[in-house]
Design an enzyme around this catalytic site. Structure first.
Site, PDB file in Angstrom:
ATOM      1  N   SER A 119       0.919  -1.241   0.121  1.00  0.00           N
ATOM      2  CA  SER A 119      -0.139   0.169  -0.053  1.00  0.00           C
ATOM      3  C   SER A 119       0.796   1.324   0.123  1.00  0.00           C
ATOM      4  CB  SER A 119      -0.885   0.245   1.038  1.00  0.00           C
ATOM      5  OG  SER A 119      -2.136   0.868   1.017  1.00  0.00           O
ATOM      6  N   ASP A 163     -10.189  -5.592  -3.167  1.00  0.00           N
ATOM      7  CA  ASP A 163      -9.540  -4.630  -2.319  1.00  0.00           C
ATOM      8  C   ASP A 163     -10.469  -3.702  -2.465  1.00  0.00           C
ATOM      9  OD1 ASP A 163      -7.926  -2.519  -1.580  1.00  0.00           O
ATOM     10  OD2 ASP A 163      -6.385  -3.620  -2.267  1.00  0.00           O
ATOM     11  N   HIS A 192      -7.442  -6.136   0.915  1.00  0.00           N
ATOM     12  CA  HIS A 192      -6.255  -5.161   1.089  1.00  0.00           C
ATOM     13  C   HIS A 192      -5.457  -5.738   2.253  1.00  0.00           C
ATOM     14  CE1 HIS A 192      -4.010  -1.547   0.066  1.00  0.00           C
ATOM     15  NE2 HIS A 192      -4.143  -1.127   1.584  1.00  0.00           N
TER      16      HIS A 192
END
Length: 276
Positions: free
Chosen positions: A145, A221, A254
């Site tokens: 991320s 995600d 995620h």
């Protein structure tokens, strides 16, 4: 440098150290996994950069990396995601301030006093690692991320330092998405030209040295469409003939469940370059 945690793990040691950082002007923690190895053996290093709200603990407790690091004989270093301390500037939101350093060198007050994460990851931390551990001088870098953004940017700006780069669910074009725009305006100011030095999509366009790049993305995600936009990286890599492998996976989100599921793949990917 003081060791504050020491745990046996897959025949090696999962340690955490604390030190006074000169670039960040505060005390910092970083985790180091040392795999089992011979006393005279020198090992390559994988640097992991975590995402928003994380610190050095998330990766070492959730990523399931130590088993594969032990098998491949690679040191893994996982630093914190921002400077810490009572005198370090912060923000009430989760995506700015402590836990959200974005791996840039801040130029704007009050952030510039401590938020020099780019220098910390590129220069200070590797110098510390290579002075205190049995390393062979070979490095690769990966992250998740915000940390995926950091890994891509750092590798693209310093390709002579890293053998390979990979990321899980990275922010590939921070100048074009809300997370990056908020952070860059605060840390770097209003001149959007300054932002491009920390934008992987932009850096691909001028890359002279090309190193292997692997991206893993879950299609479930929640941040995919608004914040991550991996298709932008795919397009620019195709246009500029940059060696990218982009893997997408139905059902994965995620979280670290996703990261743990494909950690073996990523460590194996990096070892191809670190042992070449």
């Amino acid at each position: 440098m003081q060791r504050i945690a020491h745990n046996a793990c897959f025949g090696g040691w999962q340690d955490v150290y604390q030190h006074q950082s000169t670039s960040l002007n505060c005390r910092m923690n970083f985790a180091v996994y040392i795999p089992p190895h011979q006393a005279d053996e020198k090992l390559p290093v994988l640097y992991w950069l975590s995402g928003l709200t994380c610190n050095e603990q998330n990766f070492i407790t959730k990523a399931a990396a130590q088993k594969y690091a032990a098998e491949h004989k690679v040191i893994i270093v996982a630093p914190d995601t921002s400077p810490r301390g009572e005198d370090v500037a912060d923000d009430a939101s989760y995506d700015l301030g402590r836990g959200a350093g974005f791996y840039v060198n801040a130029t704007q007050a009050p952030w510039s006093a401590h938020y020099q994460m780019y220098d910390y990851i590129v220069d200070e931390l590797p110098t510390l690692i290579e002075a205190n551990f049995a390393t062979n001088g070979k490095r690769s870098i990966f992250g998740h991320s915000m940390g995926g953004h950091g890994a891509l940017v750092i590798a693209l700006r310093n390709p002579e330092r890293y053998a390979s780069v990979s990321a899980f669910s990275p922010i590939v074009a921070p100048s074009q998405v809300p997370w990056g725009q908020k952070a860059f305006q605060a840390y770097l100011g209003d001149n959007q030209q300054d932002w491009l030095a920390y934008d992987a999509v932009e850096l691909i366009k001028t890359a002279q040295i090309k190193i292997p790049m692997l991206i893993e993305q879950g299609l479930a995600d929640n941040f995919l469409a608004e914040q991550l936009k991996p298709h932008l990286l795919q397009q620019v890599c195709q246009q500029y003939n940059y060696p990218l492998t982009l893997n997408v996976h139905d059902g994965y989100d995620h979280s670290y469940y996703f990261i743990a599921s494909f950690m073996e793949t990523h460590i194996g990917f990096h070892m191809l370059s670190l042992t070449a």
